[in-house]
Each structure stands twice: as C-alpha cells, then as structure tokens.
Scaffold this motif. Structure first.
Motif, short mmCIF file in Angstrom:
data_model
loop_
_atom_site.label_atom_id
_atom_site.label_comp_id
_atom_site.label_asym_id
_atom_site.label_seq_id
_atom_site.Cartn_x
_atom_site.Cartn_y
_atom_site.Cartn_z
N PRO A 58 12.26 -23.22 -85.35
CA PRO A 58 11.79 -24.59 -85.46
C PRO A 58 12.37 -25.27 -86.72
CG PRO A 58 10.14 -23.12 -86.29
CD PRO A 58 11.27 -22.25 -85.80
N ASP A 59 11.81 -26.41 -87.14
CA ASP A 59 12.31 -27.11 -88.32
C ASP A 59 11.84 -26.48 -89.62
OD1 ASP A 59 13.84 -28.93 -86.96
OD2 ASP A 59 12.35 -30.53 -86.98
N TYR A 60 10.54 -26.22 -89.71
CA TYR A 60 9.95 -25.61 -90.91
C TYR A 60 9.12 -24.41 -90.47
CZ TYR A 60 10.86 -30.11 -93.26
OH TYR A 60 11.44 -31.24 -93.77
N ILE A 61 9.12 -23.35 -91.28
CA ILE A 61 8.34 -22.15 -90.97
C ILE A 61 7.53 -21.75 -92.19
CG2 ILE A 61 8.39 -19.71 -90.36
CD1 ILE A 61 10.99 -20.22 -88.86
N THR A 62 6.24 -21.46 -91.96
CA THR A 62 5.40 -20.85 -92.98
C THR A 62 4.81 -19.57 -92.40
OG1 THR A 62 4.81 -22.94 -94.04
CG2 THR A 62 3.33 -21.09 -94.40
N VAL A 63 4.98 -18.46 -93.09
CA VAL A 63 4.36 -17.19 -92.70
C VAL A 63 3.09 -17.05 -93.51
CG1 VAL A 63 4.61 -14.69 -92.57
CG2 VAL A 63 6.60 -16.16 -92.16
N SER A 64 1.95 -17.16 -92.84
CA SER A 64 0.66 -17.18 -93.53
C SER A 64 -0.44 -16.68 -92.63
CB SER A 64 0.34 -18.61 -93.99
OG SER A 64 -0.97 -18.69 -94.52
N SER A 65 -1.37 -15.93 -93.21
CA SER A 65 -2.54 -15.48 -92.46
C SER A 65 -3.78 -16.27 -92.85
CB SER A 65 -2.78 -13.99 -92.68
OG SER A 65 -2.90 -13.70 -94.06
N TYR A 66 -3.60 -17.34 -93.63
CA TYR A 66 -4.70 -18.23 -94.04
C TYR A 66 -5.87 -17.47 -94.65
CZ TYR A 66 -2.66 -22.39 -91.88
OH TYR A 66 -1.86 -23.44 -91.59
N GLY A 67 -5.78 -17.20 -95.92
CA GLY A 67 -6.88 -16.55 -96.61
C GLY A 67 -6.87 -15.05 -96.51
N VAL A 75 -4.70 -18.75 -87.39
CA VAL A 75 -3.46 -19.51 -87.57
C VAL A 75 -3.52 -20.75 -86.69
CG1 VAL A 75 -0.94 -19.39 -87.38
CG2 VAL A 75 -2.23 -17.38 -88.04
N ASP A 76 -2.90 -21.84 -87.13
CA ASP A 76 -2.88 -23.07 -86.32
C ASP A 76 -2.47 -22.77 -84.89
OD1 ASP A 76 -1.75 -25.66 -88.64
OD2 ASP A 76 -3.71 -24.84 -88.22
N ILE A 87 3.15 -19.04 -88.74
CA ILE A 87 3.21 -17.77 -88.01
C ILE A 87 2.42 -16.73 -88.79
CG2 ILE A 87 4.70 -15.97 -87.08
CD1 ILE A 87 6.95 -18.01 -86.99
N ASP A 88 1.47 -16.09 -88.13
CA ASP A 88 0.69 -15.03 -88.76
C ASP A 88 1.60 -13.82 -88.99
OD1 ASP A 88 -1.17 -12.74 -89.12
OD2 ASP A 88 -2.67 -14.27 -88.69
N PRO A 89 1.59 -13.23 -90.19
CA PRO A 89 2.44 -12.05 -90.42
C PRO A 89 2.14 -10.90 -89.47
CG PRO A 89 0.88 -12.37 -92.23
CD PRO A 89 0.84 -13.60 -91.40
N ALA A 90 0.90 -10.85 -88.93
CA ALA A 90 0.57 -9.79 -87.98
C ALA A 90 1.45 -9.85 -86.75
CB ALA A 90 -0.91 -9.88 -87.59
N THR A 91 1.83 -11.06 -86.35
CA THR A 91 2.72 -11.22 -85.20
C THR A 91 4.08 -10.62 -85.48
OG1 THR A 91 1.58 -13.25 -84.53
CG2 THR A 91 3.79 -12.93 -83.67
N ILE A 92 4.57 -10.85 -86.69
CA ILE A 92 5.87 -10.30 -87.09
C ILE A 92 5.78 -8.79 -87.27
CG2 ILE A 92 7.63 -10.32 -88.91
CD1 ILE A 92 6.87 -13.26 -89.41
N ASN A 93 4.73 -8.33 -87.95
CA ASN A 93 4.59 -6.91 -88.25
C ASN A 93 4.61 -6.04 -87.00
OD1 ASN A 93 4.26 -7.68 -90.92
ND2 ASN A 93 2.04 -7.49 -90.89
N ILE A 107 11.75 -22.39 -95.30
CA ILE A 107 10.89 -21.28 -94.89
C ILE A 107 10.07 -20.83 -96.10
CG2 ILE A 107 10.79 -18.88 -94.11
CD1 ILE A 107 13.36 -19.34 -92.56
N ASN A 108 8.76 -20.73 -95.91
CA ASN A 108 7.85 -20.22 -96.94
C ASN A 108 7.16 -18.96 -96.41
OD1 ASN A 108 8.07 -22.34 -99.01
ND2 ASN A 108 7.16 -23.64 -97.43
N ILE A 109 7.42 -17.84 -97.04
CA ILE A 109 6.73 -16.59 -96.68
C ILE A 109 5.61 -16.42 -97.69
CG2 ILE A 109 6.97 -14.09 -96.41
CD1 ILE A 109 9.95 -14.64 -95.72
N ASP A 110 4.41 -16.84 -97.31
CA ASP A 110 3.30 -16.93 -98.25
C ASP A 110 2.40 -15.70 -98.25
OD1 ASP A 110 4.16 -19.39 -99.13
OD2 ASP A 110 2.85 -20.53 -97.80
N ASP A 111 2.45 -14.90 -97.19
CA ASP A 111 1.67 -13.67 -97.13
C ASP A 111 2.59 -12.50 -96.79
OD1 ASP A 111 -0.94 -14.55 -97.77
OD2 ASP A 111 -1.17 -15.39 -95.76
N PRO A 112 2.20 -11.27 -97.18
CA PRO A 112 3.10 -10.12 -97.02
C PRO A 112 3.47 -9.83 -95.56
CG PRO A 112 1.31 -9.60 -98.53
CD PRO A 112 0.96 -10.91 -97.90
N ILE A 113 4.70 -9.40 -95.40
CA ILE A 113 5.20 -8.89 -94.13
C ILE A 113 5.43 -7.39 -94.29
CG2 ILE A 113 7.19 -8.88 -92.56
CD1 ILE A 113 7.53 -11.86 -93.22
#
Length: 206
Positions: A58-67, A75-76, A87-93, A107-113
């Motif tokens: 997509p145009d912008y990506i944030t990897v976040s599990s929100y809290g 996730v939204d 994108i929830d990191p659990a989906t990637i993991n 791209i912002n990777i805000d929570d651990p992968i």
C-alpha cells in the motif's frame, strides 16, 4: 494475486505451496492504496524446497499491535482515508512465507517482529522513510531493509533508514543469515542511514 486500483480486502487463507516431493513455494500478492489483511493466513511453504514470498504494497505501512496486544482484533479493520495500513506483527510472525512490505511512502515498524518459522525472511522497502522502532528477529531468514526505494510510484524526495531497535537473524538458536541495509535518499540533514541498535547476523553477512 489480490490487487485493486484503490482498495483490497484480503481475508481467509492464501496458499501457494511446494509439492509433496519437490518444488519451491509460490508467490502471493495483496496490493492496493488502501489494504486490509485482517485475519489473513498466507502459506507459501515448501517442505522439499525454498519458501515462496508474500508481498504487501500500500502507500503507508505501520506494523503495530496497539498497546502490545498481539490479537488481530486490536488492529484497525480497514485503512483510514489517508492510506496508512496497520498490520499486526502477529500476522507477519506466523507467516510461512518470506514477507515483503513495500510502501510508496513510509514504513514504521513500531512493535517487534519475531518470525516463528525457521528460514523465513523479512523485507521492507519504503519509498521514503523506513523507521525500525521495534526489534526484528528471524530464525535464520535474511533481513533486507531499504529506504528511498526506486520502485515507489510516488517518488518521495526525502527519506532515511532509521534502526532504533535490534536486528537479528539468529533467533531460536539459528546460525544466522544475511542482513542488508540500504538507502537511495537522505533526510534534511543529509544523512541516509542511522544505526542506534545492535545488528546480529551470526554466520551471515551484514
């Protein structure tokens, strides 16, 4: 391939696996300016070959599990009109495919992968800024991070790669794999890559 000019909602299971006796995994793409991959499951594994790839762009990506909650329900459900896909990191993991994130802008990777499956790699390519604010760990899968990607359709004029949390390809006791860092742009200060955390590739190269 699930691709839309404006919007793609990709749910359920996508499989492009290798054969029972031979063959490599295939390719899955979920793409659009506004992208929803809530609850998706992607499998391009190959029991007797090389795992395939899953591309999101997509145009912008944030990897976040929100809290810190890893549930996809936190996730939204759908990207806001501004075009940021969360994108929830659990989906990637959980992916059994090499995961590629491509964003025309940032791209912002805000929570651990932390990849669960051995040998599965992670790629992130941003047209502008790529900010690693959450650690990235694989179990022997390569890591490739690029800011200022020439493949961007919007061609940002500023960008940088900012490593603020550790990178490792030695998770789960793996011997390691290569880690590649790059940029084709710089920020307003003229710098292209900032490394403020450890990088561990084990037997791989950096």
């Amino acid at each position: 391939i699930a691709w839309g000019n404006d919007t793609t909602r990709a749910y359920g299971t996508f499989k492009a696996t290798g054969g029972s006796q031979s063959g490599n995994g295939g390719f899955v793409e979920t793409s659009a300016h506004h992208l929803d991959v809530n609850s998706i499951r992607v499998d391009t594994s190959a029991s007797h070959g090389i795992a395939g790839n899953w591309l999101l762009d997509p145009d912008y990506i944030t990897v976040s599990s929100y809290g810190g909650a890893a549930a996809l329900t936190d996730v939204d459900q759908f990207a806001d009109p501004g075009g940021t896909v969360v994108i929830d990191p659990a989906t990637i993991n959980a992916a059994s495919s090499n995961v590629t994130l491509q964003a025309n802008e940032n791209i912002n990777i805000d929570d651990p992968i932390s990849m669960i499956n051995a040998g599965v790699g992670f790629v992130a390519e941003a047209g502008g800024f790529l900010n690693v604010n959450g650690a990235i760990t694989t179990k022997g899968g390569p890591i490739f991070l690029l800011a200022g990607s020439p493949g961007s359709l919007t061609s940002p004029t500023e960008g940088s790669l900012n490593i603020n949390q550790p990178l490792s390809t030695t998770g789960g006791g793996a011997s390691g794999a290569g880690i590649t860092l790059g940029t084709n742009l710089s920020d307003v200060g003229g710098n292209g890559i900032y490394i403020n955390a450890s990088i561990t590739a084990g037997s791989g190269q950096i």
